[in-house]
Design an enzyme around this catalytic site. Structure first.
Site, mmCIF file in Angstrom:
data_model
loop_
_atom_site.group_PDB
_atom_site.id
_atom_site.type_symbol
_atom_site.label_atom_id
_atom_site.label_comp_id
_atom_site.label_asym_id
_atom_site.label_seq_id
_atom_site.Cartn_x
_atom_site.Cartn_y
_atom_site.Cartn_z
ATOM 1 N N GLU A 363 13.141 100.795 73.778
ATOM 2 C CA GLU A 363 14.493 101.303 73.965
ATOM 3 C C GLU A 363 14.597 101.941 75.348
ATOM 4 O OE1 GLU A 363 14.380 104.246 70.676
ATOM 5 O OE2 GLU A 363 15.115 105.691 72.137
ATOM 6 N N HIS A 448 8.142 108.556 64.939
ATOM 7 C CA HIS A 448 8.263 107.594 63.837
ATOM 8 C C HIS A 448 7.045 107.572 62.929
ATOM 9 C CE1 HIS A 448 11.098 105.052 66.667
ATOM 10 N NE2 HIS A 448 11.672 106.178 66.266
ATOM 11 N N ASN A 486 13.107 100.900 65.374
ATOM 12 C CA ASN A 486 13.296 102.272 64.886
ATOM 13 C C ASN A 486 13.478 102.222 63.367
ATOM 14 O OD1 ASN A 486 14.568 101.449 67.450
ATOM 15 N ND2 ASN A 486 14.567 103.618 67.836
HETATM 16 P P1 FAE Z 1 12.722 112.750 56.757
HETATM 17 O O1 FAE Z 1 14.018 112.314 57.313
HETATM 18 O O2 FAE Z 1 11.719 113.337 57.682
HETATM 19 O O3 FAE Z 1 13.047 113.812 55.594
HETATM 20 C C1 FAE Z 1 12.062 114.548 54.938
HETATM 21 C C2 FAE Z 1 12.636 115.908 54.573
HETATM 22 O O4 FAE Z 1 11.742 116.575 53.682
HETATM 23 C C3 FAE Z 1 12.815 116.844 55.766
HETATM 24 O O5 FAE Z 1 14.117 117.359 55.759
HETATM 25 C C4 FAE Z 1 11.766 117.938 55.534
HETATM 26 O O6 FAE Z 1 12.157 119.203 56.035
HETATM 27 C C5 FAE Z 1 11.629 117.947 54.029
HETATM 28 N N1 FAE Z 1 10.334 118.421 53.533
HETATM 29 C C6 FAE Z 1 9.116 118.096 54.008
HETATM 30 N N2 FAE Z 1 8.136 118.689 53.288
HETATM 31 C C7 FAE Z 1 8.797 119.406 52.288
HETATM 32 C C8 FAE Z 1 8.335 120.227 51.224
HETATM 33 N N3 FAE Z 1 7.034 120.418 50.986
HETATM 34 N N4 FAE Z 1 9.261 120.829 50.439
HETATM 35 C C9 FAE Z 1 10.589 120.632 50.676
HETATM 36 N N5 FAE Z 1 11.062 119.849 51.670
HETATM 37 C C10 FAE Z 1 10.173 119.239 52.466
HETATM 38 O O7 FAE Z 1 11.975 111.582 55.982
HETATM 39 N N6 FAE Z 1 14.647 106.688 63.720
HETATM 40 C C11 FAE Z 1 15.531 105.683 63.936
HETATM 41 O O8 FAE Z 1 15.616 104.754 63.137
HETATM 42 N N7 FAE Z 1 16.348 105.717 65.039
HETATM 43 C C12 FAE Z 1 16.283 106.710 65.978
HETATM 44 O O9 FAE Z 1 17.034 106.713 66.945
HETATM 45 C C13 FAE Z 1 15.326 107.748 65.777
HETATM 46 N N8 FAE Z 1 15.180 108.754 66.685
HETATM 47 C C14 FAE Z 1 14.348 109.804 66.401
HETATM 48 C C15 FAE Z 1 14.307 110.892 67.279
HETATM 49 C C16 FAE Z 1 13.563 112.019 66.950
HETATM 50 C C17 FAE Z 1 13.515 113.187 67.900
HETATM 51 C C18 FAE Z 1 12.852 112.065 65.723
HETATM 52 C C19 FAE Z 1 12.055 113.276 65.324
HETATM 53 C C20 FAE Z 1 12.881 110.980 64.853
HETATM 54 C C21 FAE Z 1 13.617 109.848 65.182
HETATM 55 N N9 FAE Z 1 13.694 108.764 64.321
HETATM 56 C C22 FAE Z 1 14.545 107.725 64.585
HETATM 57 C C23 FAE Z 1 12.871 108.698 63.096
HETATM 58 C C24 FAE Z 1 13.662 108.995 61.811
HETATM 59 O O10 FAE Z 1 14.408 110.173 61.953
HETATM 60 C C25 FAE Z 1 12.651 109.097 60.648
HETATM 61 O O11 FAE Z 1 11.987 107.852 60.549
HETATM 62 C C26 FAE Z 1 13.333 109.424 59.333
HETATM 63 O O12 FAE Z 1 14.003 110.654 59.391
HETATM 64 C C27 FAE Z 1 12.322 109.450 58.189
HETATM 65 O O13 FAE Z 1 13.037 109.514 56.957
HETATM 66 P P2 FAE Z 1 12.371 110.070 55.641
HETATM 67 O O14 FAE Z 1 13.371 110.010 54.559
HETATM 68 O O15 FAE Z 1 11.060 109.384 55.440
#
Ligand code: FAE
Length: 507
Positions: A363, A448, A486
């Site tokens: 990207e 990621h 992504n």
């Molecule tokens: P996630 O969204 O991380 O959600 C997990 C949740 O569980 C979080 O809110 C945590 O706070 C919570 N949690 C964790 N442990 C506990 C616990 N013990 N008790 C209670 N709550 C808890 O997981 N992906 C794209 O496709 N496009 C993009 O442009 C992109 N840009 C990104 C930029 C940044 C800076 C970052 C950090 C990530 C980016 N990503 C992007 C990756 C994407 O946000 C990531 O793959 C997803 O958010 C993962 O989704 P999950 O549902 O697995």
């Protein structure tokens, strides 16, 4: 807007379904369970980002970060943390901020914290992988169903939109992307526009000076005050709109174990300093692990090692990967400025996935420093086959991730196949001052994280945990380390597929 409900979660409650985490997997689970008539409690360790601070903003300004920026740190830890030889990180107040930079031995992993998970901090790039790549990564999942039903459903639920390509050609805020495209084309690389969940119509108005700027004010990794369709505005708003979903922020799940009537789920309620203010335990008939690749893997590996879920499969904690992430910057000539005004939402990628010698999708990333830097910045997603593993340390009681920075050499080599060529063609060089002092590659962090609880290995083909009826995994930990693009659209689509099967067969 999804709001945390006023009714707090009480110690000793008995609940039908508990979802750990409110990111992509958790939001899909909450909505679809509620629509099937189930009362759902979502437990989220981060804050509900709905109340403005004393400056009137929910999220802090990107160039003046305060405690709202990072999860319980005294100093910022920017991914691109250096410029011209010095660190530009800043001291901040310790607070339960929105972006976590979690340090393991060989990699730091950036994750969103709060109601909405990663959707609060990510670049919004909503990419559906090429079908052949999906089939290679998740061979046990029916690709026809994914591409006909679940990817379209996920894209609709997420509010994905496409940019106006005519507007793009003259928009000041995408000069950096046009320069990146031009350099790719001149070296013979293909490229593609990328959809996003940021509202491109809002962005147009930002560019025209008609609304308050968010993407055009550099907002992204510390949250967007406007414009972004994060999960709290899409899936979670729909979920709470059913009247059947309660979201409980500032609660960290610490243990899950079988008990009469389901599973005992233990948690700490925390304050904005991160201190525990209460401990609670509830009994849930069904528990959905949606704490993200890192959160879910850490919890399950700890539960197995501590004997709380001793019969978890040996595949739990394995096949973790960084989606082959690596970042790099190039120094452009003075005639190839990337612009003072840059949209923080990337909109196109260089597609070199067909290169058998080192596939990569890179990207063209913004570098919204508020001044002309002549930097072209890229985040490459590569096919790095290296995998890490989570292990429990009985001495510290913590779960570590065995991953060496050197395991990312594959990603560097694949990215070089694009950028060495572009540099040669353009007569340009790599920047060595963005990821450290004389450090070219941003190879020691990832946005990621994927895997650790891989579908059809650590779970059945729909995320059910074998041996523990009523326990499910429904987040990025199901995907074995790579998505070729992504990841969040794939995480969402897979969650849509799995929850449909679970609702049909298990309720
Ligand atoms: P996630 O969204 O991380 O959600 C997990 C949740 O569980 C979080 O809110 C945590 O706070 C919570 N949690 C964790 N442990 C506990 C616990 N013990 N008790 C209670 N709550 C808890 O997981 N992906 C794209 O496709 N496009 C993009 O442009 C992109 N840009 C990104 C930029 C940044 C800076 C970052 C950090 C990530 C980016 N990503 C992007 C990756 C994407 O946000 C990531 O793959 C997803 O958010 C993962 O989704 P999950 O549902 O697995």
């Amino acid at each position: 807007m999804a709001r945390a409900t006023a009714a707090p979660l009480a110690d000793g409650e008995k609940i039908p379904a508990l979802v750990i985490g409110s990111g992509y997997g958790g939001s899909v689970a909450a909505l679809r369970l509620a629509q099937a008539g189930v009362q759902v409690t979502v437990v989220e360790m981060g804050m509900s980002w709905t109340t403005p601070g004393s400056d009137g903003r929910i999220f802090c300004p990107v160039l003046k970060p305060d405690g709202r920026s990072y999860w319980l740190r005294d100093r910022t830890d920017q991914p691109v943390g250096y410029f011209a030889g010095s660190s530009y990180n800043k001291d901040i107040e310790r607070y339960t901020g929105v972006l976590d930079s979690e340090q393991f031995s060989g990699v730091r992993v950036y994750q969103g914290r709060g109601v909405g998970g990663g959707s609060l901090v990510n670049g919004g790039m909503a990419v559906t992988p090429k079908r052949e790549n999906f089939a290679a990564i998740l061979p046990s999942v029916n690709a026809d169903e994914m591409y006909n039903v679940y990817y379209p459903r996920a894209n609709a639920g997420l509010g994905v939109n496409n940019l106006d390509q005519t507007w793009f050609e003259s928009a000041e805020c995408y000069q950096f992307a046009r320069v990146g495209r031009k350099h790719a084309e001149r070296s013979g690389f293909g490229w593609t526009f990328v959809p996003n969940v940021y509202d491109f119509e809002y962005m147009k108005k930002e560019q025209a000076g008609q609304v308050t700027r968010s993407a055009l004010a550099g907002e992204v990794i510390y949250g967007n005050n406007y414009g972004k369709r994060s999960l709290d505005k899409t899936y979670l708003a729909a979920a709470t709109g059913t009247g059947k979903v309660r979201i409980t922020p500032m609660h960290t799940v610490t243990a899950v174990s079988p008990t009469e009537g389901g599973y005992r789920v233990e948690m700490h309620e925390i304050n904005t300093s991160g201190a525990t203010v209460a401990t609670k335990a509830v009994v849930a008939q069904k528990v959905f692990f949606a704490a993200g690749s890192i959160g879910t893997s850490k919890l399950l590996v700890a539960m197995k090692a501590q004997g709380k879920l001793p019969d978890l499969p040996d595949a739990v904690g394995k096949k973790w990967g960084n989606n082959g992430n690596v970042m790099v910057g190039r120094a452009n000539h003075m005639w190839d400025g990337t612009g003072v005004l840059q949209s923080s939402m990337p909109c196109l990628g260089i597609d070199n996935w067909a290169d058998a010698g080192g596939p990569a999708f890179a990207e063209v990333a913004p570098f919204p420093a508020g001044l002309e830097t002549y930097v072209s910045l890229y985040l490459a997603i590569t096919k790095n086959p290296q995998r890490g593993q989570f292990t429990f340390d009985s001495g510290t009681g913590k779960v570590g991730l065995s991953w060496q920075t050197s395991q990312n050499q594959y990603a560097i080599d694949a990215a070089k196949r694009i950028f060495d060529k572009i540099n040669k063609k353009e007569g340009t060089i790599y920047r060595t001052d963005l990821f450290g002092v004389y450090k070219t590659w941003g190879d020691d962090f990832t946005y990621h994280p994927l895997g650790g609880c891989v579908i059809n290995e650590a779970t059945d083909n729909y995320g059910r945990i074998p041996g523990y009826s009523g326990l499910y995994v429904i987040d990025g930990s199901l995907i074995p380390g790579n998505t070729s693009v992504n990841p969040f659209v794939t995480i969402t689509a897979l969650a849509e597929r799995n929850i449909e099967n679970i609702v049909a067969d298990d309720l």
